[in-house]
Motif scaffolding. Structure first.
Motif, PDB file in Angstrom:
ATOM      1  N   PRO A  28       0.834  -1.206   0.000  1.00  0.00           N
ATOM      2  CA  PRO A  28       0.000   0.000   0.000  1.00  0.00           C
ATOM      3  C   PRO A  28       0.871   1.259   0.000  1.00  0.00           C
ATOM      4  CG  PRO A  28      -0.678  -1.521   1.733  1.00  0.00           C
ATOM      5  CD  PRO A  28       0.594  -2.050   1.149  1.00  0.00           C
ATOM      6  N   GLN A  29       0.369   2.310  -0.605  1.00  0.00           N
ATOM      7  CA  GLN A  29       1.109   3.563  -0.621  1.00  0.00           C
ATOM      8  C   GLN A  29       1.072   4.254   0.737  1.00  0.00           C
ATOM      9  OE1 GLN A  29       0.604   6.040  -4.129  1.00  0.00           O
ATOM     10  NE2 GLN A  29      -0.380   4.319  -5.158  1.00  0.00           N
ATOM     11  N   TYR A  30       0.055   3.959   1.537  1.00  0.00           N
ATOM     12  CA  TYR A  30      -0.069   4.502   2.887  1.00  0.00           C
ATOM     13  C   TYR A  30      -0.143   3.333   3.850  1.00  0.00           C
ATOM     14  CZ  TYR A  30      -0.853   8.965   0.683  1.00  0.00           C
ATOM     15  OH  TYR A  30      -0.689  10.105  -0.057  1.00  0.00           O
ATOM     16  N   PRO A  31       0.525   3.411   5.010  1.00  0.00           N
ATOM     17  CA  PRO A  31       0.580   2.268   5.917  1.00  0.00           C
ATOM     18  C   PRO A  31      -0.738   1.967   6.633  1.00  0.00           C
ATOM     19  CG  PRO A  31       1.664   4.157   6.918  1.00  0.00           C
ATOM     20  CD  PRO A  31       1.319   4.541   5.502  1.00  0.00           C
ATOM     21  N   ASN A  32      -1.619   2.971   6.740  1.00  0.00           N
ATOM     22  CA  ASN A  32      -2.889   2.762   7.433  1.00  0.00           C
ATOM     23  C   ASN A  32      -3.858   3.876   7.035  1.00  0.00           C
ATOM     24  OD1 ASN A  32      -2.323   5.070   9.156  1.00  0.00           O
ATOM     25  ND2 ASN A  32      -0.965   3.707  10.307  1.00  0.00           N
ATOM     26  N   VAL A  33      -5.086   3.737   7.461  1.00  0.00           N
ATOM     27  CA  VAL A  33      -6.116   4.702   7.082  1.00  0.00           C
ATOM     28  C   VAL A  33      -5.826   6.080   7.665  1.00  0.00           C
ATOM     29  CG1 VAL A  33      -7.716   4.111   8.957  1.00  0.00           C
ATOM     30  CG2 VAL A  33      -8.607   5.056   6.817  1.00  0.00           C
ATOM     31  N   GLU A  34      -5.246   6.145   8.863  1.00  0.00           N
ATOM     32  CA  GLU A  34      -4.944   7.440   9.462  1.00  0.00           C
ATOM     33  C   GLU A  34      -3.959   8.238   8.610  1.00  0.00           C
ATOM     34  OE1 GLU A  34      -3.411   9.472  13.620  1.00  0.00           O
ATOM     35  OE2 GLU A  34      -3.330   7.298  13.409  1.00  0.00           O
ATOM     36  N   VAL A  37      -5.799   9.480   5.456  1.00  0.00           N
ATOM     37  CA  VAL A  37      -6.692  10.612   5.747  1.00  0.00           C
ATOM     38  C   VAL A  37      -5.871  11.884   5.961  1.00  0.00           C
ATOM     39  CG1 VAL A  37      -8.273  11.570   7.489  1.00  0.00           C
ATOM     40  CG2 VAL A  37      -8.615   9.244   6.644  1.00  0.00           C
ATOM     41  N   ARG A  38      -4.831  11.790   6.785  1.00  0.00           N
ATOM     42  CA  ARG A  38      -4.003  12.947   7.127  1.00  0.00           C
ATOM     43  C   ARG A  38      -3.198  13.477   5.939  1.00  0.00           C
ATOM     44  NH1 ARG A  38      -0.438  10.529  10.514  1.00  0.00           N
ATOM     45  NH2 ARG A  38       0.833  10.151   8.689  1.00  0.00           N
ATOM     46  N   ASP A  39      -2.574  12.568   5.181  1.00  0.00           N
ATOM     47  CA  ASP A  39      -1.620  12.986   4.156  1.00  0.00           C
ATOM     48  C   ASP A  39      -2.199  13.103   2.756  1.00  0.00           C
ATOM     49  OD1 ASP A  39       0.240  12.961   6.209  1.00  0.00           O
ATOM     50  OD2 ASP A  39       1.003  10.963   5.699  1.00  0.00           O
ATOM     51  N   TYR A  40      -3.336  12.452   2.512  1.00  0.00           N
ATOM     52  CA  TYR A  40      -3.911  12.513   1.173  1.00  0.00           C
ATOM     53  C   TYR A  40      -5.314  13.118   1.152  1.00  0.00           C
ATOM     54  CZ  TYR A  40      -5.871  11.372  -3.314  1.00  0.00           C
ATOM     55  OH  TYR A  40      -6.491  11.476  -4.524  1.00  0.00           O
ATOM     56  N   LEU A  77     -12.943   3.734   1.655  1.00  0.00           N
ATOM     57  CA  LEU A  77     -12.430   4.678   0.649  1.00  0.00           C
ATOM     58  C   LEU A  77     -10.924   4.522   0.465  1.00  0.00           C
ATOM     59  CD1 LEU A  77     -14.534   7.834   1.524  1.00  0.00           C
ATOM     60  CD2 LEU A  77     -14.637   6.509  -0.610  1.00  0.00           C
ATOM     61  N   TRP A  78     -10.208   4.328   1.560  1.00  0.00           N
ATOM     62  CA  TRP A  78      -8.754   4.136   1.464  1.00  0.00           C
ATOM     63  C   TRP A  78      -8.425   2.866   0.689  1.00  0.00           C
ATOM     64  CZ3 TRP A  78      -5.793   0.875   5.259  1.00  0.00           C
ATOM     65  CH2 TRP A  78      -4.436   0.818   4.943  1.00  0.00           C
ATOM     66  N   TYR A  79      -9.083   1.734   1.020  1.00  0.00           N
ATOM     67  CA  TYR A  79      -8.839   0.487   0.293  1.00  0.00           C
ATOM     68  C   TYR A  79      -9.133   0.676  -1.195  1.00  0.00           C
ATOM     69  CZ  TYR A  79      -8.566  -2.310   4.628  1.00  0.00           C
ATOM     70  OH  TYR A  79      -8.222  -2.852   5.838  1.00  0.00           O
ATOM     71  N   SER A  84      -7.357   1.564  -6.764  1.00  0.00           N
ATOM     72  CA  SER A  84      -7.529   2.383  -7.966  1.00  0.00           C
ATOM     73  C   SER A  84      -6.260   3.128  -8.365  1.00  0.00           C
ATOM     74  CB  SER A  84      -8.654   3.393  -7.756  1.00  0.00           C
ATOM     75  OG  SER A  84      -9.870   2.725  -7.554  1.00  0.00           O
ATOM     76  N   ALA A  85      -5.442   3.487  -7.397  1.00  0.00           N
ATOM     77  CA  ALA A  85      -4.252   4.298  -7.678  1.00  0.00           C
ATOM     78  C   ALA A  85      -3.241   3.579  -8.556  1.00  0.00           C
ATOM     79  CB  ALA A  85      -3.597   4.731  -6.368  1.00  0.00           C
ATOM     80  N   VAL A  86      -3.271   2.260  -8.585  1.00  0.00           N
ATOM     81  CA  VAL A  86      -2.299   1.512  -9.392  1.00  0.00           C
ATOM     82  C   VAL A  86      -2.843   1.137 -10.763  1.00  0.00           C
ATOM     83  CG1 VAL A  86      -1.072   0.633  -7.375  1.00  0.00           C
ATOM     84  CG2 VAL A  86      -2.946  -0.704  -8.362  1.00  0.00           C
ATOM     85  N   GLN A  87      -4.061   1.522 -11.047  1.00  0.00           N
ATOM     86  CA  GLN A  87      -4.653   1.237 -12.350  1.00  0.00           C
ATOM     87  C   GLN A  87      -4.613   2.493 -13.214  1.00  0.00           C
ATOM     88  OE1 GLN A  87      -8.527  -0.437 -11.865  1.00  0.00           O
ATOM     89  NE2 GLN A  87      -7.853  -1.837 -10.284  1.00  0.00           N
TER      90      GLN A  87
END
Length: 169
Positions: A28-34, A37-40, A77-79, A84-87
Motif C-alpha cells: 500500500p502507498q499509505y501504511p494505514n487509514v490514518e 486521511v491525514r496525508d492525502y 475509501l482508502w482500500y 484504484s491508484a495503481v490502475q
C-alpha cells in the motif's frame, strides 16, 4: 533457472530447474487509514468544516478515529483508493465513490453531527452519538432468513412473498 507461467497461472520450471519466488502484491502507498486521511484525503479534498452557517455545511471531527461509522467509510475509501491508484484509469471509478460518500460522512446527519472544531474562545466539542436501544426479535422472526429450499417448504404464502407474487383474484 527461471520459471514461466503456464496458462493455468502456476509456475513451471524452465531448463535450469531453479525456482522463482512467487510474485508478491504491491505494498500500500499509505501504511494505514490514518496516514491516508491525514496525508492525502484532507489535503487533496479540503472542505470548510464547522457549524452550519458559520464556515460551511460540512462537519469534521479531529478525533474522527473514535467514530466507528467514519472509520468504516474512510477505510473503505482508502482500500478503494489504494486499488484504484495503481490502475491506469482507476481514479475514474474511485472519485464517484468519494463524492457519493462525502455527504454521508461530513453532512449534518453524519457521524460528526455532534462535533465542532474549536472556534475562537469556544473549545472543540467531541461527542459520540448514543447507540439506539433495540428490542430483540420474537422467536422465529428470522426463520425466513434461510435458504430458498427452507422458504419453499414453509408454505405457499411464504413462497409467494419470496418471489414477490401479487395477489391474484
Amino acid at each position: 533457472m527461471t520459471t514461466s507461467p503456464d496458462p493455468s497461472g502456476t509456475q513451471q520450471p524452465s531448463a535450469d530447474n531453479e525456482p522463482t519466488p512467487p510474485r508478491q502484491g504491491l505494498k500500500p502507498q499509505y501504511p494505514n487509514v490514518e496516514a491516508w486521511v491525514r496525508d492525502y484525503l484532507l489535503p487533496s479534498f479540503p472542505r470548510p468544516a464547522g457549524e452550519l452557517g458559520t464556515t460551511g455545511r460540512w462537519r469534521w471531527c479531529e478525533q474522527w478515529w473514535r467514530h466507528d461509522e467514519a472509520v468504516t467509510i474512510l477505510t473503505a475509501l482508502w482500500y478503494g483508493w489504494e486499488h484504484s491508484a495503481v490502475q491506469t484509469l482507476g481514479m475514474l471509478d474511485w472519485l464517484p465513490r468519494l463524492y457519493y460518500f462525502q455527504p454521508f460522512l461530513y453532512g449534518d446527519d453524519g457521524p460528526f453531527r455532534l462535533c465542532n472544531p474549536a472556534n475562537g474562545d469556544l473549545p472543540a466539542r467531541h461527542e459520540i452519538p448514543a447507540v439506539p436501544s433495540i428490542v430483540p426479535a420474537p422467536p422465529g422472526w428470522w426463520r425466513w432468513w434461510g435458504t430458498e429450499a427452507d422458504i419453499l417448504r414453509s408454505s405457499p404464502i411464504e413462497w409467494c412473498k419470496f418471489h414477490a407474487c401479487s395477489a391474484r383474484g
